[in-house]
Design an enzyme around this catalytic site. Structure first.
Site, mmCIF file in Angstrom:
data_model
loop_
_atom_site.group_PDB
_atom_site.id
_atom_site.type_symbol
_atom_site.label_atom_id
_atom_site.label_comp_id
_atom_site.label_asym_id
_atom_site.label_seq_id
_atom_site.Cartn_x
_atom_site.Cartn_y
_atom_site.Cartn_z
ATOM 1 N N LYS A 78 0.719 40.040 25.192
ATOM 2 C CA LYS A 78 -0.390 40.918 24.790
ATOM 3 C C LYS A 78 0.168 42.262 24.326
ATOM 4 O O LYS A 78 1.132 42.776 24.928
ATOM 5 C CB LYS A 78 -1.328 41.087 25.996
ATOM 6 C CG LYS A 78 -2.617 41.830 25.730
ATOM 7 C CD LYS A 78 -3.495 41.813 26.990
ATOM 8 C CE LYS A 78 -4.809 42.514 26.827
ATOM 9 N NZ LYS A 78 -5.648 42.457 28.039
ATOM 10 N N SER A 156 -10.242 40.789 27.552
ATOM 11 C CA SER A 156 -9.661 41.397 26.376
ATOM 12 C C SER A 156 -8.373 40.726 25.864
ATOM 13 O O SER A 156 -7.917 41.058 24.771
ATOM 14 C CB SER A 156 -9.329 42.870 26.669
ATOM 15 O OG SER A 156 -8.393 42.963 27.720
ATOM 16 N N SER A 180 -9.751 40.054 32.284
ATOM 17 C CA SER A 180 -9.258 39.895 30.909
ATOM 18 C C SER A 180 -8.280 38.757 30.673
ATOM 19 O O SER A 180 -8.047 38.405 29.519
ATOM 20 C CB SER A 180 -8.631 41.193 30.427
ATOM 21 O OG SER A 180 -9.649 42.021 29.952
#
Ligand code: GLN
Length: 492
Positions: A78, A156, A180
């Site tokens: 990420k 996310s 997330s």
């Protein structure tokens, strides 16, 4: 090359040894997939050259029989984990051109174990969101249903979930502050683990809520999540919040006896807005486990309903404090302002942050004002303790349960157009209902895909356990995986 959609780390490394295909061939395949699925927008940066260099190294080690745990295994990270000499943006204008000078511990550990990085993945700006729709690089799309009438991947860490689900990598790293990692894993049909707080170092993970953030792991199969956890977990002198006790690698058994395991079904998770299909899926797995002689019990976590409000206050307070570092002076964007320092701060922060980030900073600072501090921040901390105590009470050794089983999300992946019709705050309050209490308590939780909905989208369930119960959690998930035989996506 044989079917790769469900090939595990062990399976791939075995193929290397048997010379069925080489790490370089495998990496070519993953990068090709990343290219073919470019319209899903899973990646902010694809690191092809680096990945090939790493695979050459892996190939050498495999040939000389010094193969490491993740040699020749593709990973995606990420884009809120610092990676030396690789741009790290947090999907924001503020860090659009930021290239860190050091590596996050998680990334260093992956590289030391031989992993090959395919790229940095898309997210909601600064990991604030639950859809991967609020990124300056545009939204990420769910690989199970894209094009017209596309659906969100969840967030996310949506980019990481899509990268794994579509087959661009075997393992991906996300971060989990309120769900997330588990939320996008659930909506994209992969396994997503949020480890115990402090088990995995946060050093180099750009902070959202320091007291809740944990690096998360996604893969199609739980044994790959386990192998990766074994690589990245453990104390780190660069992160004083890591647990000091030595981490012993976890072993997953092919099959475990469930007859002595007690699983609680918390009634508060049966909440308003949960779709019938999610409830049916929950019941389906309850029945499957009961069939395996697992002891199923109804339990209560009475403070669940206040969890979202408490999370929202604490999140915004910590965000207000964390974001203060972006002042246009140290790193990231510096807006063109030559009048005064105050003007430089103001213009940098209004150009560098989106509305979501700015509104959280604003609300957080309001809650932290001297006259509001007791009323909001302190009260929220007290309630956080009660939420955490709820878990301690149900995990009580004598009369309690060993694990909890709940849905991961309230529905399958929403349509993109429906999702963006509500604002970020309302969406988070709804989407994170089942996931964020675990972050409040710091306990481990994992999402596992179960079946497809009528829309042919993944439906997943969550297991939570007491602090450091990863071994039991992963083993029970392995059992569930065997029982449900989820039909993974084949895109390669
Ligand atoms: N949706 C939550 C938020 O925006 C959780 C985010 C996360 O876990 N990073 O705060």
């Amino acid at each position: 090359m044989k079917k790769l959609s469900t090939n595990t780390i062990k399976g791939i490394q075995n193929s290397y040894r048997q010379k069925e295909f080489s790490p370089t061939q495998f990496i070519e395949k993953c990068l090709e997939t990343a290219k073919k699925t470019k319209d899903l927008n899973a990646f902010i940066t694809v690191t092809s050259d680096l990945c090939f260099n790493q695979s050459t190294e892996s190939e050498r080690r495999i040939r000389s029989n010094t193969c490491n745990f993740l040699d020749g295994i593709t990973v995606a990270v990420k884009d809120n984990f610092c990676t030396k000499d690789i741009r790290t943006t947090c999907a924001s204008n503020m860090l659009k051109n930021f290239t860190p000078t050091y590596n996050a511990t998680v990334y260093s550990k992956l590289m030391n174990a031989g992993a090959c990085i395919v790229g940095k993945t898309n997210l909601d700006e600064f990991a604030m969101g639950s859809g991967t729709v609020d990124s300056i690089f545009g939204p990420t799309h769910n690989p199970w249903c894209h094009g017209e009438n596309c659906r969100i991947p969840g967030g996310s860490s949506g980019g990481s979930a899509v990268a794994v689900s579509s087959g661009a990598c075997v393992v991906a790293i996300g971060s989990d502050t309120g769900g997330s990692t588990r939320n996008p894993a659930a909506l994209c049909g992969v396994v997503g683990l949020k480890p115990t707080y402090g088990l995995v170092s946060r050093h180099g993970l750009i902070p959202l809520v320091n007291s809740m953030d944990v690096p998360g792991i996604m893969a199609k199969k739980v044994e790959d999540v386990c192998l990766t956890l074994n690589v990245i977990a453990g104390p780190d002198e660069l992160d004083s919040t890591t647990l000091k006790t030595k981490f012993n690698p976890i072993i997953i058994k092919d099959d475990i006896d469930l007859s002595k395991i007690r699983i609680g079904i918390p009634k508060e998770y049966h909440c308003e807005g949960m779709s019938d299909e999610v409830i049916e899926t929950w019941q389906y797995v309850i029945d499957l486990l009961a069939n395996e002689k697992c002891i199923m019990k109804s339990v209560s976590l009475p403070h669940t309903s206040v969890s979202i409000a408490v999370y929202s206050i604490l999140n915004q307070c910590e965000v207000a404090s964390n974001m203060a570092r972006y002042d246009g002076l140290e790193y990231g964007l510096r807006a063109g302002a030559d009048y005064s320092t105050e003007e430089l701060y103001a213009s940098t922060r209004s150009e560098g942050f989106n509305n979501v980030v700015r509104s959280r900073i604003f609300a957080g600072n309001y809650f932290l004002l001297r006259q509001n501090y007791e009323k909001y921040f302190i009260k929220a901390l007290k309630l956080r303790r009660l939420i955490s105590n709820d878990f301690n009470n149900v995990f009580n050794v004598d009369q309690g349960v060993d694990l909890l089983l709940t849905p991961s999300t309230l529905s399958d992946a929403p349509l993109y157009k429906d999702f963006i019709s509500k604002n970020n705050r309302d969406q988070c309050a709804f989407q994170d209902y089942c996931t964020q209490p675990a972050n409040m308590a710091g306990i481990p939780a994992i999402s596992v895909p179960i079946k497809l909905s009528r829309n042919k989208m993944p439906l997943s369930l969550q297991l939570m356990g007491p602090m450091l119960s990863e071994e039991l959690l992963l083993n029970v998930v392995k059992k569930i995986e065997n029982l449900v035989n989820f039909p993974f996506l084949e895109m390669q």
